[in-house]
Design an enzyme around this catalytic site. Structure first.
Site, PDB file in Angstrom:
ATOM      1  N   LYS A 114      16.894  11.680 -18.210  1.00  0.00           N
ATOM      2  CA  LYS A 114      16.270  12.948 -18.595  1.00  0.00           C
ATOM      3  C   LYS A 114      14.872  13.028 -18.007  1.00  0.00           C
ATOM      4  CE  LYS A 114      16.615  15.897 -22.679  1.00  0.00           C
ATOM      5  NZ  LYS A 114      17.805  16.696 -22.350  1.00  0.00           N
ATOM      6  N   ARG A 131      17.978   6.369 -24.773  1.00  0.00           N
ATOM      7  CA  ARG A 131      18.035   7.163 -23.542  1.00  0.00           C
ATOM      8  C   ARG A 131      16.651   7.265 -22.916  1.00  0.00           C
ATOM      9  NH1 ARG A 131      20.773  12.904 -24.150  1.00  0.00           N
ATOM     10  NH2 ARG A 131      18.701  13.435 -24.912  1.00  0.00           N
ATOM     11  N   GLU A 159      27.748  19.959 -15.032  1.00  0.00           N
ATOM     12  CA  GLU A 159      27.030  20.413 -16.227  1.00  0.00           C
ATOM     13  C   GLU A 159      26.892  21.926 -16.203  1.00  0.00           C
ATOM     14  OE1 GLU A 159      24.352  18.252 -18.398  1.00  0.00           O
ATOM     15  OE2 GLU A 159      23.883  16.842 -16.794  1.00  0.00           O
TER      16      GLU A 159
END
Ligand SMILES: *Cc1c(COP(=O)(O)O)cnc(C)c1O
Length: 339
Positions: free
Chosen positions: A185, A82, A221
């Site tokens: 992220k 990620r 989210e």
């Protein structure tokens, strides 16, 4: 070395100094060797690209001292992958999986005395962080970067048992655009969510539930957590290009399958909220944070799920922690035993 007495059970989620951190620098088109340093500070030019254009990304993962005394890093390779996708998205140099994994392992080993003992509910949180350091003024990709992996012991998320939280739906501010950076992220996503988060907190809500930015119809989210709902023997979680692919969520989906639940990855309209038997947020920090109540700040609708953690959520939580603490067999090969 002098060992200061640590009250592990009193730890929160805060930075606490450890012994060393690991660093790699990228200059002249190549990565340096891993450098281990005691220095908590970095020396950086005031015109470094990360400071002006948000060319910054991070990761979060944990190492656990198990029931057998061994130290396990949870799914470190998934975090490394990620990190790579975040770096690609920000046009930063992409470190190799091995570089990232090696740095994580080294940081855990060299900070062994800061790993909380088994039974305290505390763990060692690892924070890889990477940013562009090229000096310039124009907007362009960074040619130089710094990747740091450091760690901090953190306390049990729930000090007195896992407890449902109240959340609020906010349609006035979005976290991430459909074709933006919601699926990587990067710090910018967090900067964009602070104001609505503060509004929620001032009204007594632990987290903001974000809806899709295009239509405000579908659940995305819950603060810095992925969302899941349970009903009719199904584990249901939002499918959206602007949701961060949580490794905890990925693990819970597998555990749900192991438990015989059906797993659905699909859009979840807000109107579906009253039909869930249980719902919650998930992420590395807490594993699962059950949702007790959802308040819609624009329509004033309220959805309630009770003040106790649901049965399915509790079993998912227990199964994941059992693997992380070495109490259950790691049948999916998620843990790297560091020592
Ligand atoms: C990090 C993060 C999560 C949780 O991901 P994990 O890999 O499970 O820790 C969820 N949502 C957002 C926005 C995040 O940044």
């Amino acid at each position: 070395m002098v060992m200061e007495k640590t009250d592990w059970s009193a730890l929160g989620f805060d930075y606490r100094k450890t012994d060393v951190n690991a660093r790699y620098t990228f200059t002249d088109g190549k990565w340096s060797e891993m450098e281990i340093t005691e220095d908590e500070y970095i020396r950086m030019h005031m015109s470094a690209s990360c400071l002006h254009y948000g060319i910054e990304l991070f990761e979060g993962l944990k190492a656990f001292r198990g029931v057998d005394g061994k130290v396990r890093l949870f799914r470190v390779e998934d975090n490394a992958r990620r990190l790579q996708s975040s770096a690609e998205r920000l046009c930063l140099p992409v470190p190799t999986i091995d570089m990232i994994v090696d740095a994580c392992i080294e940081v855990v080993k060299r900070n062994e005395r800061h790993i909380p003992p088994y039974g305290t509910g505390a763990s060692l949180y690892l924070r890889p962080v990477m940013f562009g350091t090229t000096v310039g003024l124009g907007v362009k990709p960074a040619k130089d970067a710094l990747l740091i992996v450091y760690c901090s012991p953190v306390g049990a998320y729930f000090k007195s048992g896992i407890k449902p939280m109240p959340v609020a739906i906010d349609r006035e501010q979005d976290r991430a655009a459909p074709r933006g950076t919601g699926d990587v992220k990067v710090g910018g996503n967090y900067a964009a969510s602070l104001l609505s988060g503060e509004k929620g907190h001032s009204l007594g809500y632990s987290n903001i539930m974000y809806l899709d930015a295009a239509e405000h119809k579908y659940i995305e989210e819950c603060g810095a957590c992925n969302f899941f709902g349970i009903k009719e023997g199904k584990y249901i979680t939002p499918k959206s290009p602007s949701v961060l692919p949580s490794i905890t969520n990925k693990s819970l989906r597998q555990l749900a399958r192991d438990m015989g639940l059906e797993v659905e990855d699909r859009r979840i309209p807000v109107e579906e909220l009253p039909t869930f038997e249980e719902c919650g947020g998930c992420g590395t920090a807490a594993v699962i944070t059950p949702i007790g109540k959802i308040f819609d700040m624009q329509t004033n609708a309220v959805y309630e799920y009770g003040s106790e953690v649901g049965k399915v959520s509790m079993e998912l939580y227990t199964r994941l922690q059992d693997i992380q603490y070495g109490r259950a067999e790691d049948i999916h090969g998620w843990c790297t035993i560091v020592m």
